[in-house]
Write an enzyme that holds these catalytic residues in place. Structure first.
Site, mmCIF file in Angstrom:
data_model
loop_
_atom_site.group_PDB
_atom_site.id
_atom_site.type_symbol
_atom_site.label_atom_id
_atom_site.label_comp_id
_atom_site.label_asym_id
_atom_site.label_seq_id
_atom_site.Cartn_x
_atom_site.Cartn_y
_atom_site.Cartn_z
ATOM 1 C CB ILE A 75 -0.932 0.156 1.222
ATOM 2 C CG1 ILE A 75 -1.384 -0.850 1.231
ATOM 3 C CG2 ILE A 75 -1.756 1.540 1.781
ATOM 4 C CD1 ILE A 75 -2.704 -1.881 0.222
ATOM 5 C CB CYS A 134 9.258 3.361 8.111
ATOM 6 S SG CYS A 134 7.487 3.322 8.694
#
Ligand SMILES: Cc1cc2nc3c(=O)[nH]c(=O)nc-3n(C[C@H](O)[C@H](O)[C@H](O)COP(=O)(O)O)c2cc1C
Length: 218
Positions: A75, A134
């Site tokens: 996503i 991340c």
């Protein structure tokens, strides 16, 4: 039957759940849409979609593909950003009985710290979950694969908030126990296990990856 769970017992705010069913971040949006489908107040807790400092459009389509035993997704942290969360979403959360845990993602330590500072004391937010899978633009690693980076970002967030703080680990870590220890030492109240495994599906007819981004998480 008593299904209550004290998720972070001993914490000054605590995180008392009526049952142990929580939504995984990103699989339940911010909860609002699902109100139309069933009584979301029956959940133990809702974990929000990732929240970043600026809104993100996410990766190119397609972003989800089936696999023989599940699905892969990329996503790309699409979300509306902290300003819209504060303005439009948290006021709705504040009317719910089900606690909402805000999932945060940053590219730098200061972005994580800013998100925690903004969320601390925000009505409707009962806790913070840090997605540390991340890329860290400061040193080029994922925060969650390097014990020192994971500890540093956890400590920076801890300094900004007294809310219950969960750190979500990534299976990409070579030694996940070392990362877990580092974030607990740095102030995490609980660990979330785990984010997706890196994966790719190849379309044998086109000889191209099924996802627009190429790789994704299983
Ligand atoms: C469509 C989708 C979006 C996701 N978005 C996020 C996210 O924004 N933040 C996050 O920390 N995890 C995100 N995840 C990871 C899930 O929260 C969960 O950790 C992952 O799917 C592994 O659990 P599972 O094996 O039960 O699927 C996402 C997963 C999916 C399938």
């Amino acid at each position: 039957m008593d299904l209550t769970v004290s998720l972070i017992s001993g914490h000054k705010h605590g995180l008392q759940l009526t049952n142990p069913i929580m939504t995984a971040s990103g699989t339940f949006s911010n909860g609002l849409e699902y109100q139309k489908v069933f009584d979301i107040q029956r959940l133990g807790a809702i974990v929000s979609k990732a929240i970043t400092v600026k809104p993100r459009r996410g990766n190119s389509q397609p972003r989800i593909a089936e696999t023989p035993a599940g699905m892969i997704n990329s996503i790309g942290l699409q979300n509306i950003g902290i300003d819209a969360i504060a303005r439009d979403v948290a006021p709705v959360w504040a009317t719910w009985t089900v606690p909402v845990i805000a999932n945060i993602a940053g590219e730098t330590v200061s972005e994580y710290a800013e998100l925690a500072r903004r969320l601390d004391g925000m009505p409707g937010v009962s806790g913070i979950e840090m997605n540390i899978s991340c890329p860290n633009v400061e040193n080029g690693l994922e925060f969650g694969t390097d014990a020192r980076a994971a500890a540093g970002v956890t400590a920076a967030v801890r300094r900004q908030t007294g809310l219950p703080l969960m750190v979500k680990l990534t299976p990409n870590a070579g030694n996940i126990v070392e990362i877990a220890g580092a974030v607990v030492e740095s102030g995490a109240d609980a660990l979330t296990l785990i984010n997706t495994f890196p994966a790719m599906r190849i379309d044998v007819k086109t000889r191209r990856p099924a996802l627009g981004w190429g790789a994704g998480g299983l």
